[in-house]
Design a protein around this motif. Structure first.
Motif, PDB file in Angstrom:
ATOM      1  N   PRO A   6       2.990  21.314   1.389  1.00 19.67           N
ATOM      2  CA  PRO A   6       3.471  19.999   1.859  1.00 19.67           C
ATOM      3  C   PRO A   6       2.435  19.266   2.705  1.00 19.67           C
ATOM      4  N   LEU A   7       1.692  20.000   3.542  1.00 20.46           N
ATOM      5  CA  LEU A   7       0.700  19.367   4.406  1.00 20.46           C
ATOM      6  C   LEU A   7      -0.397  18.698   3.583  1.00 20.46           C
ATOM      7  N   ILE A   8      -0.868  19.374   2.544  1.00 21.88           N
ATOM      8  CA  ILE A   8      -1.916  18.798   1.694  1.00 21.88           C
ATOM      9  C   ILE A   8      -1.405  17.564   0.961  1.00 21.88           C
ATOM     10  N   ALA A   9      -0.173  17.640   0.449  1.00 24.24           N
ATOM     11  CA  ALA A   9       0.388  16.500  -0.280  1.00 24.24           C
ATOM     12  C   ALA A   9       0.571  15.295   0.639  1.00 24.24           C
ATOM     13  N   VAL A  10       1.096  15.523   1.842  1.00 24.66           N
ATOM     14  CA  VAL A  10       1.279  14.417   2.791  1.00 24.66           C
ATOM     15  C   VAL A  10      -0.059  13.815   3.187  1.00 24.66           C
ATOM     16  N   ALA A  11      -1.057  14.667   3.420  1.00 29.00           N
ATOM     17  CA  ALA A  11      -2.389  14.164   3.780  1.00 29.00           C
ATOM     18  C   ALA A  11      -2.964  13.297   2.669  1.00 29.00           C
ATOM     19  N   ALA A  12      -2.749  13.693   1.415  1.00 26.10           N
ATOM     20  CA  ALA A  12      -3.253  12.905   0.289  1.00 26.10           C
ATOM     21  C   ALA A  12      -2.590  11.535   0.234  1.00 26.10           C
ATOM     22  N   VAL A  13      -1.279  11.493   0.431  1.00 26.75           N
ATOM     23  CA  VAL A  13      -0.556  10.219   0.389  1.00 26.75           C
ATOM     24  C   VAL A  13      -0.989   9.318   1.546  1.00 26.75           C
ATOM     25  N   VAL A  14      -1.098   9.891   2.741  1.00 27.94           N
ATOM     26  CA  VAL A  14      -1.515   9.110   3.910  1.00 27.94           C
ATOM     27  C   VAL A  14      -2.930   8.570   3.717  1.00 27.94           C
ATOM     28  N   ALA A  15      -3.823   9.382   3.169  1.00 23.69           N
ATOM     29  CA  ALA A  15      -5.198   8.927   2.925  1.00 23.69           C
ATOM     30  C   ALA A  15      -5.216   7.755   1.951  1.00 23.69           C
ATOM     31  N   ALA A  16      -4.413   7.826   0.885  1.00 23.75           N
ATOM     32  CA  ALA A  16      -4.376   6.732  -0.092  1.00 23.75           C
ATOM     33  C   ALA A  16      -3.812   5.455   0.529  1.00 23.75           C
ATOM     34  N   ILE A  17      -2.763   5.596   1.352  1.00 20.30           N
ATOM     35  CA  ILE A  17      -2.192   4.420   2.021  1.00 20.30           C
ATOM     36  C   ILE A  17      -3.198   3.808   2.982  1.00 20.30           C
ATOM     37  N   GLY A  18      -3.842   4.660   3.782  1.00 15.68           N
ATOM     38  CA  GLY A  18      -4.833   4.156   4.730  1.00 15.68           C
ATOM     39  C   GLY A  18      -6.014   3.500   4.040  1.00 15.68           C
ATOM     40  N   SER A  62       0.834  -1.210   0.000  1.00 17.28           N
ATOM     41  CA  SER A  62       0.000   0.000   0.000  1.00 17.28           C
ATOM     42  C   SER A  62       0.864   1.254   0.000  1.00 17.28           C
ATOM     43  N   ILE A  63       1.960   1.231   0.763  1.00 16.15           N
ATOM     44  CA  ILE A  63       2.842   2.399   0.844  1.00 16.15           C
ATOM     45  C   ILE A  63       3.545   2.643  -0.484  1.00 16.15           C
ATOM     46  N   VAL A  64       4.163   1.593  -1.034  1.00 13.20           N
ATOM     47  CA  VAL A  64       4.942   1.796  -2.258  1.00 13.20           C
ATOM     48  C   VAL A  64       4.023   2.136  -3.434  1.00 13.20           C
ATOM     49  N   ASN A  65       2.830   1.526  -3.484  1.00 11.18           N
ATOM     50  CA  ASN A  65       1.913   1.853  -4.573  1.00 11.18           C
ATOM     51  C   ASN A  65       1.479   3.311  -4.515  1.00 11.18           C
ATOM     52  N   ALA A  66       1.206   3.807  -3.302  1.00 15.54           N
ATOM     53  CA  ALA A  66       0.792   5.204  -3.162  1.00 15.54           C
ATOM     54  C   ALA A  66       1.898   6.143  -3.631  1.00 15.54           C
ATOM     55  N   PHE A  67       3.127   5.861  -3.250  1.00 15.77           N
ATOM     56  CA  PHE A  67       4.229   6.732  -3.660  1.00 15.77           C
ATOM     57  C   PHE A  67       4.504   6.622  -5.156  1.00 15.77           C
ATOM     58  N   LEU A  68       4.315   5.433  -5.742  1.00 11.39           N
ATOM     59  CA  LEU A  68       4.537   5.280  -7.181  1.00 11.39           C
ATOM     60  C   LEU A  68       3.455   6.008  -7.980  1.00 11.39           C
ATOM     61  N   VAL A  69       2.198   5.914  -7.535  1.00 11.47           N
ATOM     62  CA  VAL A  69       1.134   6.669  -8.206  1.00 11.47           C
ATOM     63  C   VAL A  69       1.383   8.161  -8.068  1.00 11.47           C
ATOM     64  N   ALA A  70       1.780   8.597  -6.866  1.00 13.28           N
ATOM     65  CA  ALA A  70       2.077  10.013  -6.654  1.00 13.28           C
ATOM     66  C   ALA A  70       3.214  10.479  -7.554  1.00 13.28           C
ATOM     67  N   ALA A  71       4.234   9.639  -7.704  1.00 15.82           N
ATOM     68  CA  ALA A  71       5.350   9.997  -8.588  1.00 15.82           C
ATOM     69  C   ALA A  71       4.875  10.168 -10.024  1.00 15.82           C
ATOM     70  N   GLY A  72       3.999   9.270 -10.481  1.00 11.54           N
ATOM     71  CA  GLY A  72       3.485   9.386 -11.840  1.00 11.54           C
ATOM     72  C   GLY A  72       2.646  10.630 -12.044  1.00 11.54           C
ATOM     73  N   VAL A  73       1.784  10.940 -11.074  1.00 10.79           N
ATOM     74  CA  VAL A  73       0.936  12.143 -11.192  1.00 10.79           C
ATOM     75  C   VAL A  73       1.806  13.397 -11.209  1.00 10.79           C
ATOM     76  N   LEU A  74       2.795  13.464 -10.325  1.00 10.91           N
ATOM     77  CA  LEU A  74       3.671  14.640 -10.286  1.00 10.91           C
ATOM     78  C   LEU A  74       4.481  14.767 -11.572  1.00 10.91           C
ATOM     79  N   LEU A  75       4.931  13.633 -12.106  1.00 11.64           N
ATOM     80  CA  LEU A  75       5.678  13.665 -13.364  1.00 11.64           C
ATOM     81  C   LEU A  75       4.805  14.189 -14.494  1.00 11.64           C
ATOM     82  N   LEU A  76       3.553  13.761 -14.537  1.00 12.59           N
ATOM     83  CA  LEU A  76       2.645  14.248 -15.574  1.00 12.59           C
ATOM     84  C   LEU A  76       2.314  15.721 -15.363  1.00 12.59           C
TER      85      LEU A  76
END
Length: 492
Positions: free
Chosen positions: A318-330, A217-231
């Motif tokens: 940064p707070l919004i981005a971290v909250a989004a990643v944590v929500a996706a992992i949870g 769940s953690i690695v998938n969230a960060f990989l999706v986030a990396a793809g969205v940021l890259l796009l």
């Protein structure tokens, strides 16, 4: 080529975009190398255990189950060869400092070498089970079209959504499985007891699987986030907001879900006689029917929407981005954990495998933990669409009042109202036929793209690059207007 839009103006291919793309790829490879090192240093719990756990066949596993955690040696060595070759090209670029087209080519070749071999993992799954892959295509294609149409104003082009989908299907699934396959062996090594029996070792593997769910769940969230940021970087000249991030994240999650569905449909199709109520048909029903807009697509949508808000925000980014990643992992880890817990509690009082359980109870228990996150993503989409509707009215009106505008004041009300736009297209189709209606649709899309440019560039419209892009969009609108046939937005 020193930089600028390419591929028909879609990709912002410049030094900033290439640098960010390389940074994201390097971080991904760094995490993989750390996982590889930890797996190499793990305690060995069995005799004659291979140096890397991914080369070991687990007790009682074969075929499609083994594909979850094992890695074919050919793919592993291809991954290592790609990393070495990519590092060599980066060293060459650091010494020679190429510029122009040569720098562009070296950058994209490096990205292909670093990330390309991981895509062999999902490709091997899809090619091994082509029937399961084909039956998943219709529903997936429908949701992609739904995402494309649901953006309303300033749509991300369909090719961009397909890139996001490919990122999820190939990169997220491939890297996620590569990471987690290594992590499973590492966790099993530290949790296992070398002197234990085969039964205790298998029990320890189940404990490792529990931790592996959180890891995945953690690695998938960060990989999706990396793809969205890259796009976001590659298409930063497009509108970037919560809706943009939501559709890109959902498309990436949908791509991941396609490959995962193929694998799990096959696994449970093979084990249906051993696991009551869990069959390939049930997995298809849950993952590709009632739950197609849930699961990874919903979690990716929530993550992408949060990142879009973070990029758009000037404060608390940064707070919004971290909250989004944590929500996706949870959301991901909670669904896997709570759904099983709910199922265990309910099925103590309800027979499993019956029609009522298969069609209603079990899917409901799977969707319950996701419901808050799905509702939150839907709320963000609704709010984002309202914001875009207001922006569309402002941008179209401003563009129509410009001296050299390609939008007339009479056309503005039709462009800002989806119902009137549809009525104009349908009326044109009935009066002049399909070619004229399609031409009108292209004209409307071009005019909305021009208005979206004004919205996106409202603070930098006088910069040379921005003016050039605006002139290009206006020229396209005027070219479509001069084309033969009735193509006026206002119906005659």
């Amino acid at each position: 080529m020193t930089g600028g839009p390419t591929m028909g103006g879609l990709v912002q291919d410049d030094a900033l975009a290439r640098g960010r793309a390389l940074l994201i790829a390097r971080l991904m490879i760094a995490v993989y190398l750390v996982e590889l090192l930890l797996n190499y240093l793990r305690p060995h719990v069995q005799a004659n255990e291979p140096t890397l756990s991914i080369f070991q066949k687990l007790p009682g596993t074969s075929g499609s189950i083994g594909r979850l955690l094992s890695l074919p040696p050919a793919i592993f060595w291809t991954v290592l060869a790609g990393i070495v070759a990519g590092a060599a090209i980066q060293a060459f670029a650091a010494v020679r400092r190429p510029e122009g087209r040569r720098a562009v080519v070296l950058t994209w070749v490096t990205l292909v070498l670093l990330l390309g071999p991981f895509t062999l993992i999902p490709l091997a799954v899809v090619l091994a089970y082509p029937f399961q892959a084909l039956v998943c295509v219709p529903g997936t294609a429908f949701v992609l079209l739904l995402l494309h149409g649901g953006q309303r104003f300033a749509r991300m082009p369909l090719p961009v959504l397909l890139v996001a989908f490919g990122w999820g299907a190939l990169v997220v699934f491939g890297l996620g499985r590569a990471y987690t396959g290594l992590a499973f062996g590492t966790l099993n090594g530290y949790l296992g007891k070398p002197s234990g029996s085969l039964g205790s070792q298998i029990k320890n593997q189940y404990h490792a699987i529990d931790l592996m769910i959180l890891h995945l769940s953690i690695v998938n969230a960060f990989l999706v986030a990396a793809g969205v940021l890259l796009l976001f970087v590659l298409f930063r000249h497009r509108v970037t907001d919560a809706v943009t991030g939501l559709v890109l994240g959902a498309a990436a999650g949908l791509g991941y879900n396609l490959v995962e569905s193929v694998l799990f449909i096959r696994i449970y199709g093979s084990l249906g006689s051993f696991i009551s109520g869990a069959t390939g048909g049930f997995e298809y029903y849950v993952r590709q029917a009632i739950g197609l807009l849930g699961g990874q697509a919903a979690f990716g949508a929530l993550l992408g929407a949060g990142l879009g808000l973070a990029v758009q925000s000037r404060r608390h980014r940064p707070l919004i981005a971290v909250a989004a990643v944590v929500a996706a992992i949870g959301a991901s880890a909670g669904t896997e954990t709570l759904a099983g817990w709910f199922s265990h509690g309910v099925h103590d009082h309800l027979a499993t495998g019956g029609a009522f359980d298969t069609l209603i109870v079990s899917p409901f228990l799977w969707l319950v933990p996701q419901a808050p996150f799905i509702l939150l993503a839907a709320l963000l989409l609704w709010l984002g669409r309202r914001t875009r509707a207001a922006a569309a009215r402002t941008a179209v009106t401003a563009e129509a009042s410009a001296p050299d505008s390609a939008i007339t004041p009479a056309e503005a009300p039709y462009l800002t109202d989806p119902a009137l736009r549809l009525w104009a297209v349908v009326s044109t189709w009935r009066s002049y036929g399909q070619p004229a209606a399609l031409a009108l649709l292209r004209l409307q899309s071009a005019q909305l793209a021009l208005a979206a440019w004004r919205w996106q560039r409202r603070d930098s419209a006088d910069e040379p690059a921005a003016r050039e892009e605006g002139d290009r969009l206006r020229a396209r609108v005027l070219r479509l207007k001069r084309a033969p046939g009735p193509q006026r937005v206002v119906a005659p």
